[in-house]
Write an enzyme that holds these catalytic residues in place. Structure first.
Site, mmCIF file in Angstrom:
data_model
loop_
_atom_site.group_PDB
_atom_site.id
_atom_site.type_symbol
_atom_site.label_atom_id
_atom_site.label_comp_id
_atom_site.label_asym_id
_atom_site.label_seq_id
_atom_site.Cartn_x
_atom_site.Cartn_y
_atom_site.Cartn_z
ATOM 1 C CB THR A 40 42.730 44.478 51.254
ATOM 2 O OG1 THR A 40 42.472 44.907 52.354
ATOM 3 C CG2 THR A 40 42.744 43.116 50.943
ATOM 4 C CD GLU B 69 41.362 42.124 47.084
ATOM 5 O OE1 GLU B 69 40.830 43.242 47.700
ATOM 6 O OE2 GLU B 69 42.105 42.568 46.473
ATOM 7 C CE LYS C 290 35.589 66.320 37.847
ATOM 8 N NZ LYS C 290 34.230 66.222 38.316
ATOM 9 C CD1 TRP D 166 37.731 62.708 34.872
ATOM 10 C CD2 TRP D 166 38.954 62.871 36.911
ATOM 11 N NE1 TRP D 166 36.926 62.670 36.227
ATOM 12 C CE2 TRP D 166 36.954 62.716 36.976
ATOM 13 C CE3 TRP D 166 39.248 62.930 37.605
ATOM 14 C CZ2 TRP D 166 36.761 62.524 38.433
ATOM 15 C CZ3 TRP D 166 39.419 63.209 39.303
ATOM 16 C CH2 TRP D 166 37.677 62.908 39.526
#
Length: 533
Positions: free
Chosen positions: A184, A329, A428, A433
């Site tokens: 990754t 992945e 936040k 959120w």
């Protein structure tokens, strides 16, 4: 039924037998500099397997590649995998520290490197004492010996093939053997290795070839503009020979002029790469008035693409833009929009082809009911989805065997997936959120916006507040015009109170916008944000 191991060498064997004269074209600066048929490429790759054995590699050993999309790189792909070695593709855009960690963890003893990347390898080699041999791909420079890494022996590709090449029997190992290793990008922590097996690559290829997925045919001409070091080149070095598609490898030069020339000269019908690749091509065509009459489809992925940019690409290229979503992945294809239809706005990332399943959960991992038209944490499962990271015993699957992608997503009534941001990117503010992706989607529809990102900044009163960062095309507009797009579409307290224009949006090694870099640049005062509210 007969036992038939699902190993990737069979793709090239098939191409050599049934599409032996179909071409692989290697370009340099937009000009074809080499052509070879699948039959000849198969023979060379097979003999290179013998050369790798002569250098001491055996079943299961790993060979690293540090290279662009070229014929020699493709030959190393199949030479390694066909012989049961593991092809470990390295991303030359990563830092030396990250690359060294990967090479050492993988225990790579041989590195195959593009000649223009030898200075990078020479910088890397002192941190990788296990490297014994270096195979120089492409044309070796005149001062080759001066670029030799300490302790490693240099082998130009063609002399190595001539001196030690020998026929090898391919595929004599279990289909669950490792075929590839890709790390990754490391933008969300230390890079982690993903091991692809022959079986997973084989099944991923069959999934990609479905008509509602990539759907390549022997009549197509494919431009592989996605790097082969990025998740198996999205599996296309396997898919193309599997159906006898003519394959065009652009090398390192992927500016607009170079791409336009090779696409026109070779009659490219399908082009694949991250959206940033196509921006330069679109700009070039707009400036010159050139056209690409054979081009039918452009497949994009890597990150969400603003709707205005998709519309501009389709108008300028005269081709359909096919959106997709995936991850290293996942080998990497997760979902893909069908090539025969253009999704309604906003552009979704399509549906999962057979062989992969999706589910949405809440933050605690509980499966949501219903699964449609609700925001959730996206998890995936399938034969080409990771089970665990390389050299890591930590469990990464839930009780039902699903992998947590880290993405927030919605699935509409027709099953189309829309990625709604990364869970880690949520802001936040005042205990509530804010989802940056929703803001990015709206602002991305403005025709002046080339790239858009929203990051959180520390705020004494609210904890965090959103900052809107844009890269424009054609100069800067009044930032209030962008803010006006949001009013009435998101809650007032979501609206950023700072806007910044950047000349060039920083991109991660994967081609996605690097929000970690943006946060650091903002914190260190390198981004000039203007207050707008």
């Amino acid at each position: 039924m007969q036992p038939y191991g699902l190993t990737v060498d069979k793709f090239l064997d098939h191409a050599a037998k049934w599409f032996g004269d179909a071409q692989i074209v290697e370009a340099d600066g937009g000009v074809a500099r080499g052509r070879i048929g699948y039959a000849a490429l198969r023979a060379r790759s097979n003999r290179m397997s013998g050369a790798l054995a002569a250098l001491g590699l055996a079943l299961g050993d790993r060979i690293a590649t540090l290279a662009w999309n070229t014929q020699h790189h493709l030959e190393i792909y199949y030479a390694a995998m066909g012989a049961g070695l593991v092809c470990h593709t390295l991303n030359p855009r990563l830092t030396v520290a990250h690359l060294a960690a990967m090479v050492n963890e993988a225990d790579d003893r041989i590195v195959a490197v593009s000649s223009d990347l030898l200075p990078l390898l020479r910088e890397l080699a002192p941190f990788c004492p296990g490297i014994e041999h270096v195979i120089v791909l492409d044309a070796a420079p005149a001062d080759l010996e001066s670029l030799a890494p300490h302790r490693a022996r240099l082998w130009p590709f063609e002399p190595l093939l001539a001196a030690h090449g020998a026929d090898r029997l391919w595929g004599c190992f279990d289909e669950n053997a490792a075929a590839g290793l890709c790390y990754t990008s490391g933008t969300t922590g230390s890079p982690k290795g993903v091991v692809y097996t022959h079986r997973s690559n084989y099944l991923h290829t069959l999934r990609a070839l479905q008509a509602d997925a990539v759907g390549l045919t022997s009549e197509d001409v494919l431009l592989l503009a996605v790097p082969m070091f990025h998740a198996n080149g999205w599996g296309l070095p396997f898919a193309a020979p599997a159906v006898g598609t003519k394959l065009v490898l652009p090398g390192r030069a992927m500016d607009g002029a170079a791409l336009a020339r090779v696409m026109r000269d070779e009659g490219v019908t399908v082009a694949v790469g991250v959206q940033t690749v196509w921006l330069g091509l679109v700009d070039h065509l707009a400036a010159t008035g050139e056209t690409l009459p054979k081009l039918k489809r452009v497949l994009i992925g890597g990150s969400s693409c603003p709707d205005a940019l998709i519309r501009r690409m389709e108008e300028q290229l005269g081709a359909r833009v096919q959106t997709s979503w995936g991850m290293t992945e996942l080998s990497p294809i997760g979902t893909i929009a069908p090539p025969a239809a253009i999704p309604e706005e906003p552009r979704a990332s399509g549906r999962p082809p057979i062989g992969i399943d999706l589910k949405l959960t809440d933050a605690a991992g509980n499966t949501l009911t219903p699964q449609r038209d609700i925001l959730g944490h996206l998890k995936v499962k399938g034969a080409s989805v990771i089970d665990r990271y390389f050299e890591c015993e930590a469990e990464i699957l839930d009780d039902e065997g699903y992998f947590d992608t880290g993405d927030l997503a919605m699935i509409d009534a027709a099953g189309n997936l829309t990625i709604c941001g990364r869970a880690k990117d949520l802001i936040k503010s005042g205990g509530e959120w804010i989802n940056p992706n929703e803001i990015e989607v709206i602002v991305g529809r403005h025709p002046s916006v080339r790239h858009v990102a929203v990051i959180g900044r520390p705020d004494v009163k609210w904890g965090e507040r959103p900052v809107l960062i844009v890269e424009r095309q054609g100069g800067r507009d009044d930032p209030q015009a962008l803010i006006a797009l949001l009013r009435g579409k998101v809650a007032d307290w979501w609206i950023p109170d700072q806007v910044a224009d950047v000349g060039t949006m920083p991109l991660a090694a994967s081609g996605k916008i690097d929000k970690n870099r943006l946060r650091a640049d903002y914190a260190e005062g390198r981004i000039d944000a203007r207050r707008v509210a």
